[in-house]
Design an enzyme around this catalytic site. Structure first.
Site, PDB file in Angstrom:
ATOM      1  N   GLU A 127      -2.710  -7.234   7.382  1.00 13.99           N
ATOM      2  CA  GLU A 127      -1.403  -7.015   7.975  1.00 13.99           C
ATOM      3  C   GLU A 127      -1.187  -7.939   9.173  1.00 13.99           C
ATOM      4  O   GLU A 127      -2.135  -8.332   9.844  1.00 13.99           O
ATOM      5  CB  GLU A 127      -1.313  -5.555   8.433  1.00 13.99           C
ATOM      6  CG  GLU A 127      -0.037  -5.244   9.138  1.00 13.99           C
ATOM      7  CD  GLU A 127       0.319  -3.782   9.044  1.00 13.99           C
ATOM      8  OE1 GLU A 127       1.090  -3.340   9.891  1.00 13.99           O
ATOM      9  OE2 GLU A 127      -0.165  -3.104   8.138  1.00 13.99           O
ATOM     10  N   HIS A 131       0.843  -1.194   0.000  1.00 13.57           N
ATOM     11  CA  HIS A 131       0.000   0.000   0.000  1.00 13.57           C
ATOM     12  C   HIS A 131       0.878   1.244   0.000  1.00 13.57           C
ATOM     13  O   HIS A 131       2.025   1.221   0.442  1.00 13.57           O
ATOM     14  CB  HIS A 131      -0.949   0.003   1.205  1.00 13.57           C
ATOM     15  CG  HIS A 131      -0.274   0.035   2.530  1.00 13.57           C
ATOM     16  ND1 HIS A 131       0.280   1.176   3.057  1.00 13.57           N
ATOM     17  CD2 HIS A 131      -0.071  -0.934   3.443  1.00 13.57           C
ATOM     18  CE1 HIS A 131       0.803   0.917   4.243  1.00 13.57           C
ATOM     19  NE2 HIS A 131       0.609  -0.364   4.500  1.00 13.57           N
TER      20      HIS A 131
END
Length: 190
Positions: free
Chosen positions: A89, A10
């Site tokens: 994550e 990201h």
């Protein structure tokens, strides 16, 4: 393997700018999207990826990963991203909400023992297992389907865990920042 896998980290997030560990779905799925620079990083990374409209994008349901994947899909002209919680994550347990400097002490412990991180952090081995299962599912889905690229938007700075170790590749860094949004590594072997 019948598919090719490309990793995309990201872009710069609001959590990065705030110097915060944000790894809990209760927070990351609702807050801390991309900064303006992060949106541009995502756009540039998608443009430079060499992928096309036949790409299927999978991403975590965290806001920063969703925004990155949406930008990539628009740039590539491919279908909208598919949310995949297995791409979340690594969970940093008790370190949630602390300074991003906390990551370093976990990564140091990972080097000593990938199974027993401190502070209730998800272990490196657990992350790798979670991501390996996802690849197995993707490979078994669709029978003898022809090869197609998967563009996976996630936090690719894994310090030897997860996708990077699964793919046997290194995260490519941008000379201007250690927080680069892309890791180019076609996954060709388990």
């Amino acid at each position: 393997m019948k598919h090719r896998y490309f990793l995309m980290r990201h872009g710069e997030s609001e959590a990065m700018l705030a110097d915060l560990v944000v790894s809990s779905p209760e927070i990351g799925c609702h807050r801390y999207g991309l900064s303006p620079q992060g949106k541009e990083q995502a756009r540039v990374s998608a443009l430079q990826s060499g992928l096309g409209a036949d790409t299927r994008i999978l991403c975590s349901d965290f806001v920063r990963a969703r925004e990155t994947a949406q930008i990539a899909a628009e740039v590539l002209g491919c279908p909208p991203p598919v949310l995949e919680p297995a791409l979340r994550e690594r969970h940093f347990g008790q370190l949630e909400g602390t300074s991003a400097a906390s990551y370093q002490q976990v990564w140091q412990q990972d080097a000593l023992d990938p199974d027993s991180p401190p502070f209730g952090v998800e272990s490196a081995r657990q992350v790798t297992h979670r991501l390996s299962q996802l690849v197995e599912q993707l490979e078994s889905a669709g029978g003898a389907q022809t090869s197609r690229p998967y563009h996976v938007a996630l936090r690719a700075r894994t310090e030897g865990t997860g996708w990077a170790s699964l793919a046997g590749c290194a995260v490519i860094t941008d000379e201007s920042s250690e927080r680069t949004p892309i890791a180019r590594c076609p996954l060709t072997t388990p």
